[in-house]
Design an enzyme around this catalytic site. Structure first.
Site, PDB file in Angstrom:
ATOM      1  N   CYS A  59       0.837  -1.189   0.000  1.00  0.00           N
ATOM      2  CA  CYS A  59       0.000   0.000   0.000  1.00  0.00           C
ATOM      3  C   CYS A  59       0.878   1.247   0.000  1.00  0.00           C
ATOM      4  CB  CYS A  59      -0.880  -0.068   1.253  1.00  0.00           C
ATOM      5  SG  CYS A  59      -1.797   1.407   1.644  1.00  0.00           S
ATOM      6  N   CYS A 114      -0.498   4.364   2.142  1.00  0.00           N
ATOM      7  CA  CYS A 114      -0.478   4.201   3.602  1.00  0.00           C
ATOM      8  C   CYS A 114       0.646   5.025   4.234  1.00  0.00           C
ATOM      9  CB  CYS A 114      -0.312   2.729   3.972  1.00  0.00           C
ATOM     10  SG  CYS A 114      -1.769   1.724   3.627  1.00  0.00           S
TER      11      CYS A 114
END
Lengths: 154, 138
Positions: free
Chosen positions: B63, B66
């Site tokens: 991710c 993130c």
């Protein structure tokens, strides 16, 4: 702020010391990948997918910074970019390359088995993901990894 | 020319999805009347709740946004004594992920002092969105 040094979040932050790369590299790779996959879809030529599968395999196993597309970015594109770009952890694009590899292998297997529909559908999904990444900075790992984990361990 | 049809379909469908994706990622959605999951407790998130607001971010390894979200929320909440920021590795907490119906990362929950989830953002929110979500909680 009351910062919580949650053990899990600490692991996420530090423990693995991930490799950091220029985020524009994988994005550029997604543009080329989209063109290659669109070509495969238009020509129904399985060897285009086999070639792309090799690129995906390098990206999935060695890392997205080692693909031929990353080589073009590093040597021809990056020197012409003036500003320094954002960086990213290598793992998200590597995950996307792995998913791409699975779709490319499915497409190739379908084609060799004479199942043209399997080829078309698998290439179409791979193209959708690559195009979304190229045009909208879509993060495949963000959207599907957790769903896969949830489905697997139900 | 028949062979160009699949490409056209894929590009149209993914462009439509992409526009929706870019519009909705990061937007803080205020939870309606139904409370399915119940209260979020200190035990669930492995940390005491903040005196006014707890910001709970679910992250995963695959991710990219993130990291940016973590940096943003850490920065925004720095100096807010009544706000607590907790980041959770979704992969390690699948039970909790199911309970709270977290589907993608990053997902950020804005929780009041009693443990009610007041809002949630899927995808990386912008600074103004984080600030107004925190300000809205009394």
């Amino acid at each position: 702020m009351v910062q919580d040094t949650n053990a899990l979040s600490q692991k996420l932050n530090t423990q693995q010391a991930p490799t950091i790369i220029d985020a524009r590299g994988p994005r550029f790779g997604a543009v080329i990948t989209s063109i290659v996959l669109a070509t495969a879809l238009a020509t129904n030529n399985v060897w285009v997918i086999v070639a792309q599968a090799v690129v995906f395999a390098i990206g999935a196993i060695k890392g997205p910074q080692f693909t031929p597309y990353a080589f073009i970015f590093k040597n021809l594109v990056k020197p012409r970019l003036k500003k320094a770009g954002a960086t990213e952890d290598v793992r998200p694009p590597q995950f996307a390359q792995t998913v791409g590899l699975l779709f490319a292998l499915t497409a190739a297997a379908g084609s060799f088995a004479g199942l043209d529909a399997v080829f078309t559908i698998a290439v179409a999904f791979a193209l959708a993901a690559a195009f979304l990444n190229a045009a909208f900075n879509f993060c495949l790992g963000c959207e599907i990894y957790l769903l896969l984990l949830r489905a697997r361990s139900k | 020319m028949n062979s160009l049809l699949p490409i056209a379909l894929v590009l149209i469908a993914s462009t439509a999805y992409g526009i929706w994706y870019q519009r909705t990622r990061g937007r803080v959605v205020v939870k309606g009347g139904k409370k399915k999951a119940g209260l979020i407790t200190a035990q669930m998130i492995g940390a005491e709740l903040g005196p006014r607001v707890t910001v709970v971010q679910f992250s995963s390894a695959f991710c990219t946004p993130c990291r940016a979200t973590r940096a943003l929320i850490s920065d925004v909440t720095a100096g807010m004594d009544d706000v607590k920021y907790v980041e959770i590795d979704a992969e390690e907490q699948l039970e909790l992920v199911r309970t709270l119906d977290i589907r993608s990362t990053p997902t950020t929950l804005f929780v009041d002092r009693k443990g009610n989830e007041v809002g949630r953002a899927m995808g990386a929110p912008k600074r103004a969105q984080v600030l107004s979500a925190i300000d809205a909680i009394r």
